[in-house]
Design an enzyme around this catalytic site. Sequence first.
Site, PDB file in Angstrom:
ATOM      1  CE1 TYR A 141      -4.323   0.217  -0.366  1.00  0.00           C
ATOM      2  CE2 TYR A 141      -4.340  -1.588   1.199  1.00  0.00           C
ATOM      3  CZ  TYR A 141      -4.980  -0.813   0.246  1.00  0.00           C
ATOM      4  OH  TYR A 141      -6.272  -1.080  -0.086  1.00  0.00           O
ATOM      5  CD  GLU A 201      -3.614   4.280   0.872  1.00  0.00           C
ATOM      6  OE1 GLU A 201      -2.587   3.665   1.231  1.00  0.00           O
ATOM      7  OE2 GLU A 201      -4.766   3.934   1.171  1.00  0.00           O
ATOM      8  CG  ASP A 237      -8.395  10.788 -23.636  1.00  0.00           C
ATOM      9  OD1 ASP A 237      -7.423  10.037 -23.838  1.00  0.00           O
ATOM     10  OD2 ASP A 237      -9.491  10.386 -23.199  1.00  0.00           O
ATOM     11  CB  THR A 247      -5.201   4.147 -21.678  1.00  0.00           C
ATOM     12  OG1 THR A 247      -5.289   4.292 -23.095  1.00  0.00           O
ATOM     13  CG2 THR A 247      -6.541   4.439 -21.056  1.00  0.00           C
ATOM     14  CE  LYS A 264      -7.804   2.718 -25.501  1.00  0.00           C
ATOM     15  NZ  LYS A 264      -7.890   3.433 -24.219  1.00  0.00           N
ATOM     16  NE  ARG A 293      -6.572  -4.105 -20.154  1.00  0.00           N
ATOM     17  CZ  ARG A 293      -7.325  -3.519 -21.085  1.00  0.00           C
ATOM     18  NH1 ARG A 293      -8.111  -2.513 -20.799  1.00  0.00           N
ATOM     19  NH2 ARG A 293      -7.302  -3.965 -22.316  1.00  0.00           N
TER      20      ARG A 293
HETATM   21  N1  DSN Z   1     -12.520   1.191 -24.708  1.00  0.00           N
HETATM   22  C1  DSN Z   1     -11.653   2.157 -25.336  1.00  0.00           C
HETATM   23  C2  DSN Z   1     -11.672   2.037 -26.810  1.00  0.00           C
HETATM   24  O1  DSN Z   1     -11.868   0.923 -27.269  1.00  0.00           O
HETATM   25  O2  DSN Z   1     -11.458   2.990 -27.518  1.00  0.00           O
HETATM   26  C3  DSN Z   1     -11.953   3.541 -24.901  1.00  0.00           C
HETATM   27  O3  DSN Z   1     -12.068   3.550 -23.529  1.00  0.00           O
END
Ligand code: DSN
Length: 440
Positions: free
Chosen positions: A51, A53, A197, A223, A226, A232
Amino acid sequence: MSILLKSDPQIAKLIAAEEKRQKEVLEMIPSENYASAVVRSALGTVLTNKYSEGYPKKRYYQGNRVIDEVESLAIERAKKLFGVPYVNVQALSGSPANLAVYVALLEPLKDKVMGLSLAFGGHLTHGQPQSVTGRYYKSVLYELGKDGRLDYDAIEKQAMREKPKIIVCGFTAYPRIIDFKRFGQIADKVGAFLLADVSHIAGLIAAGVHPSPAPYAHIITTTTHKTLRGPRGALIMVTQKGLKKDPELGKKIDSAIIPGIQGGPHDDQTASIAVALKEASTPAFKKYSAQIVKNSKTLAAELNKFGFDLVSGGSDNHLILIDLRNKGVNGSVAAYALEVAGIVINKNGVPFDTMPPFYPSGIRLGTPAITTRGMKESEMKKVAAWMNRAIEEVKGEKLPEDKEKRNDFLKNFRARADRNKNLLKIAAEVKTLTSKFPIP
Ligand code: DSN
């Protein structure tokens, strides 16, 4: 896996089944990728036991000397890779990252966020009414032009009228280069913060194959799983421009994450993000990202030849959005047929869609994952031909006009598609190809 197989064979077998599936198909959901074994090896380590924090050197719990180093490394690597002075690596994923920005900057029920409508490729967290970001904050949504592209003049006019406190750019289904400079000018004109974003295109930006928003946006979220090909997770970055507008912006973001919306960070995830950021700074990653775009452009050109109606006419990035109305096939039917054929994409709304999100008129696909496997332009030609065969196979499958009957129709269609010899033949051909391109 051998320990898991012994102690929990049910879960071990399911993981093995998923690995087999990922190996045998063409994973072409544009937001998915194959993280390297190295990135995955940092997950599920003893770091998950801790933990922590707070932030490096300012923790609420003892025993965080090592975690401090892990988190600091992740922060420094992100700063360097994206050319920004301030990074928070604790947001558990993209939605909490965006929410943290709003918590830091907006007064609930008073201040306004302006983002692209979900129906046109915006994300839920860009102020959609279904999301907390559109319910707790005032929101106004912009749309794409008739040509399926951003209409910067219209966005500027709307921003001047609406005076949002945050303008969001960066999308989930936009196949073209984003003019971040123009967005920056619009935000400056109305005194708004510009939030970019870049979840979908972060890897492309890191590799220099898509322009960076860093000089023009105040805040960048992404994120990490991707095109960036990490685990993630998410990054919230404050730019020089952001710190100039509000020198406390970084601190406000940190407080919005904890105590604002999260507790302890996931430290194994942080370590894995650090590993991914190191990978993303290599020449090999630059080459990989350039190939994603080459593959996407080739695939788009091939699909055009088969008469597919690509939104905006093509692709500049990793993603292709197809309006299937000219083929007379609904996106939900096409997505299932393609899955049976071994091509995994997602059904998706298209600009000015008259169908609801569960039965949209289009599909969305992308090249990040298959490029990770080493596929190149010649494989894209095969993919386009397979997609065409699969769609031709289900052309007569009309989704009922009557909404009540749609669910039953789809159930019935799935059962037929599962036995369709032509679709299964494509899947066998796909399997032969994918067996030559190992997953990490
Ligand atoms: N789920 C993502 C996407 O497929 O673009 C966006 O959060």
